[in-house]
Motif scaffolding. Structure first.
Motif, PDB file in Angstrom:
ATOM      1  N   SER A 140      50.858  17.655  30.716  1.00  0.00           N
ATOM      2  CA  SER A 140      51.181  19.070  30.532  1.00  0.00           C
ATOM      3  C   SER A 140      49.975  19.897  30.121  1.00  0.00           C
ATOM      4  O   SER A 140      49.961  21.118  30.294  1.00  0.00           O
ATOM      5  CB  SER A 140      52.286  19.219  29.483  1.00  0.00           C
ATOM      6  OG  SER A 140      51.933  18.526  28.298  1.00  0.00           O
ATOM      7  N   ASP A 141      48.926  19.240  29.587  1.00  0.00           N
ATOM      8  CA  ASP A 141      47.752  19.997  29.149  1.00  0.00           C
ATOM      9  C   ASP A 141      46.551  19.834  30.068  1.00  0.00           C
ATOM     10  O   ASP A 141      45.505  20.432  29.824  1.00  0.00           O
ATOM     11  CB  ASP A 141      47.349  19.592  27.728  1.00  0.00           C
ATOM     12  CG  ASP A 141      46.381  20.596  27.105  1.00  0.00           C
ATOM     13  OD1 ASP A 141      46.781  21.769  26.953  1.00  0.00           O
ATOM     14  OD2 ASP A 141      45.235  20.218  26.814  1.00  0.00           O
ATOM     15  N   ARG A 155      45.615  28.449  32.419  1.00  0.00           N
ATOM     16  CA  ARG A 155      46.559  27.870  33.371  1.00  0.00           C
ATOM     17  C   ARG A 155      46.228  28.327  34.788  1.00  0.00           C
ATOM     18  O   ARG A 155      46.145  29.525  35.059  1.00  0.00           O
ATOM     19  CB  ARG A 155      47.990  28.292  33.034  1.00  0.00           C
ATOM     20  CG  ARG A 155      48.522  27.688  31.736  1.00  0.00           C
ATOM     21  CD  ARG A 155      49.075  26.324  31.928  1.00  0.00           C
ATOM     22  NE  ARG A 155      49.396  25.685  30.645  1.00  0.00           N
ATOM     23  CZ  ARG A 155      49.832  24.449  30.531  1.00  0.00           C
ATOM     24  NH1 ARG A 155      50.012  23.705  31.614  1.00  0.00           N
ATOM     25  NH2 ARG A 155      50.084  23.926  29.347  1.00  0.00           N
ATOM     26  N   PHE A 159      53.144  26.257  33.818  1.00  0.00           N
ATOM     27  CA  PHE A 159      53.598  24.991  33.251  1.00  0.00           C
ATOM     28  C   PHE A 159      54.864  24.526  33.958  1.00  0.00           C
ATOM     29  O   PHE A 159      55.770  25.305  34.220  1.00  0.00           O
ATOM     30  CB  PHE A 159      53.879  25.167  31.756  1.00  0.00           C
ATOM     31  CG  PHE A 159      54.680  24.053  31.147  1.00  0.00           C
ATOM     32  CD1 PHE A 159      54.085  22.838  30.847  1.00  0.00           C
ATOM     33  CD2 PHE A 159      56.037  24.215  30.891  1.00  0.00           C
ATOM     34  CE1 PHE A 159      54.823  21.794  30.285  1.00  0.00           C
ATOM     35  CE2 PHE A 159      56.783  23.194  30.331  1.00  0.00           C
ATOM     36  CZ  PHE A 159      56.169  21.977  30.025  1.00  0.00           C
ATOM     37  N   ARG A 160      54.906  23.235  34.266  1.00  0.00           N
ATOM     38  CA  ARG A 160      56.084  22.633  34.901  1.00  0.00           C
ATOM     39  C   ARG A 160      56.717  21.636  33.937  1.00  0.00           C
ATOM     40  O   ARG A 160      56.032  20.766  33.379  1.00  0.00           O
ATOM     41  CB  ARG A 160      55.693  21.919  36.201  1.00  0.00           C
ATOM     42  CG  ARG A 160      55.277  22.867  37.334  1.00  0.00           C
ATOM     43  CD  ARG A 160      54.801  22.070  38.543  1.00  0.00           C
ATOM     44  NE  ARG A 160      55.802  21.115  38.992  1.00  0.00           N
ATOM     45  CZ  ARG A 160      56.786  21.403  39.862  1.00  0.00           C
ATOM     46  NH1 ARG A 160      56.866  22.619  40.366  1.00  0.00           N
ATOM     47  NH2 ARG A 160      57.651  20.489  40.218  1.00  0.00           N
ATOM     48  N   SER A 163      56.049  17.842  34.038  1.00  0.00           N
ATOM     49  CA  SER A 163      54.890  17.205  33.423  1.00  0.00           C
ATOM     50  C   SER A 163      55.245  16.600  32.065  1.00  0.00           C
ATOM     51  O   SER A 163      54.655  15.595  31.660  1.00  0.00           O
ATOM     52  CB  SER A 163      53.739  18.213  33.277  1.00  0.00           C
ATOM     53  OG  SER A 163      54.071  19.248  32.380  1.00  0.00           O
ATOM     54  N   LEU A 164      56.214  17.197  31.378  1.00  0.00           N
ATOM     55  CA  LEU A 164      56.651  16.646  30.098  1.00  0.00           C
ATOM     56  C   LEU A 164      57.471  15.381  30.323  1.00  0.00           C
ATOM     57  O   LEU A 164      57.274  14.368  29.641  1.00  0.00           O
ATOM     58  CB  LEU A 164      57.452  17.697  29.326  1.00  0.00           C
ATOM     59  CG  LEU A 164      57.639  17.477  27.823  1.00  0.00           C
ATOM     60  CD1 LEU A 164      57.923  18.810  27.138  1.00  0.00           C
ATOM     61  CD2 LEU A 164      58.759  16.505  27.513  1.00  0.00           C
ATOM     62  N   SER A 167      55.186  12.479  31.037  1.00  0.00           N
ATOM     63  CA  SER A 167      54.587  11.840  29.866  1.00  0.00           C
ATOM     64  C   SER A 167      55.512  10.773  29.303  1.00  0.00           C
ATOM     65  O   SER A 167      55.081   9.661  28.976  1.00  0.00           O
ATOM     66  CB  SER A 167      54.297  12.879  28.775  1.00  0.00           C
ATOM     67  OG  SER A 167      53.246  13.730  29.138  1.00  0.00           O
ATOM     68  N   ILE A 230      53.629  27.217  28.022  1.00  0.00           N
ATOM     69  CA  ILE A 230      54.921  26.655  27.609  1.00  0.00           C
ATOM     70  C   ILE A 230      55.876  27.729  27.091  1.00  0.00           C
ATOM     71  O   ILE A 230      57.026  27.796  27.537  1.00  0.00           O
ATOM     72  CB  ILE A 230      54.725  25.526  26.567  1.00  0.00           C
ATOM     73  CG1 ILE A 230      54.115  24.293  27.232  1.00  0.00           C
ATOM     74  CG2 ILE A 230      56.044  25.121  25.943  1.00  0.00           C
ATOM     75  CD1 ILE A 230      52.623  24.228  27.222  1.00  0.00           C
ATOM     76  N   ALA A 315      54.320  21.545  24.559  1.00  0.00           N
ATOM     77  CA  ALA A 315      54.994  20.624  25.478  1.00  0.00           C
ATOM     78  C   ALA A 315      55.399  19.387  24.686  1.00  0.00           C
ATOM     79  O   ALA A 315      54.683  18.398  24.629  1.00  0.00           O
ATOM     80  CB  ALA A 315      54.074  20.253  26.640  1.00  0.00           C
TER      81      ALA A 315
END
Length: 337
Positions: A140-141, A155, A159-160, A163-164, A167, A230, A315
């Protein structure tokens, strides 16, 4: 009704995860933010640089694998306090490189690339990898983001949420607890759907917000949420417009500009960290209600101020609690048309 069916499906996925998840086959190779990581076995000693990764590992039942944590914005969630109390905190903010490698970790999980990256405050990834210590950066980063532009990165794409989830999936695979990862993701997806459903009957067409994280000093421009990060995702998910248009993650914007945008809501971060004066949310509130510019904003005059934990703006697992808190708060107000 689609949402009840979605909740039932997600619950079913969580309950069936233990039955359908397959074990990790080592050696495991993962592509992570431009690096190839290979694990010959599940790590038994890990260090986290960032609260988001720490609480993810706790949620996956991996607290016994942690030997050190660092970079905390809020106190640990109560349900993880027992695990957290047994683990050394290397630093409240960035730890030294020596303190991290001194724990002899088999994995360093990193929330923010500016901590471990090309200009890492702790070290570069190469410094760790030269010592055969893999570093896992939260996607996410680093995905669709340039962390060399702006204080906290810029960005390139919004942010999607995937992606979290990624992880969680990858950490679960690295530690060979895939069923727990699937179950946790299913719970988070259900929480997201619940928050969206909570505001579906609300007309938010003309509703906007500003998210204030902190300020290096209360007499200078504040750090606020950019429009692809985010908090912007959180607002957009609920149908609220972010008044900030910068692509930077946390740009500074003057209060005169903010007052001119006249957001419907002000969302401010509450944190236990005390790095800057405005880390204290009570000082944020005092400033907003006394400053000659901010005290005349509609959101201040009508007390449309929402307080969220700082980690709910990252995130992290707390982002989902933050979405629920935002939805609940928004529903309390009769909004201007």
């Amino acid at each position: 009704m689609l949402l009840p069916r979605f909740f039932a499906l997600v619950t079913g996925l969580g309950l069936s995860a233990l039955a359908c998840a397959s074990p990790t086959h080592y050696p495991l190779t993962i592509e992570n933010c431009g690096s190839t990581l290979t694990f010959t076995h599940a790590p038994v000693r890990a260090v986290t640089i960032g609260q988001a990764g720490t609480e993810m590992l706790y949620a996956l039942g991996l607290g016994d694998k942690l030997v050190g944590t660092s970079l905390w914005f809020n106190d640990v969630l109560g349900k993880y306090k027992g695990q957290n109390d047994r683990i050394e905190r290397l630093a409240d903010n960035e730890p030294s490189f020596e303190s991290v490698i001194g724990k002899r970790p088999e994995l360093v999980a990193v929330e923010l690339e500016w901590m471990v990256g090309p200009q890492g405050a702790v070290a570069t990834r190469e410094q760790f990898h030269e010592l055969q210590i893999p570093t896992y950066l939260m996607p996410s980063d680093c995905e669709s983001k340039d962390n060399l532009v702006g204080a906290d990165g810029t960005r390139l794409q919004p942010f999607r949420i995937d992606s979290l989830y990624k992880s969680i999936t990858q950490l679960a695979e690295i530690f060979d607890v895939q069923a727990r990862g699937q179950q946790l993701n299913a719970q988070l997806q259900a929480s997201l759907a619940k928050s969206i459903a909570a505001v579906q009957g609300k007309d938010l067409t003309h509703t906007s917000a500003l998210v204030w994280f902190s300020s290096a000093s209360l007499d200078i421009d504040p750090y606020v949420a950019g429009h692809k990060g985010i908090p912007d995702f959180m607002l957009g998910t609920l149908g609220v417009r972010n008044v900030v248009q910068s692509d930077e993650e946390w740009p500074t914007v003057g209060w005169e500009t903010i007052a001119k945008a006249n957001p419907t809501f002000l969302v401010i971060a509450r944190m236990d960290r005390r790095r800057f004066p405005a880390d204290d949310y009570q000082r944020k509130l005092q400033f907003l209600r006394s400053d000659p510019v901010t005290r005349n904003m509609d959101a201040v005059k009508n007390n449309r101020i929402i307080i969220l934990d700082a980690m709910a703006m990252q995130a992290s697992l707390r982002m989902f609690d933050g979405l629920e808190s935002l939805a609940t708060a928004i529903n309390r107000y009769d909004l201007p048309k």
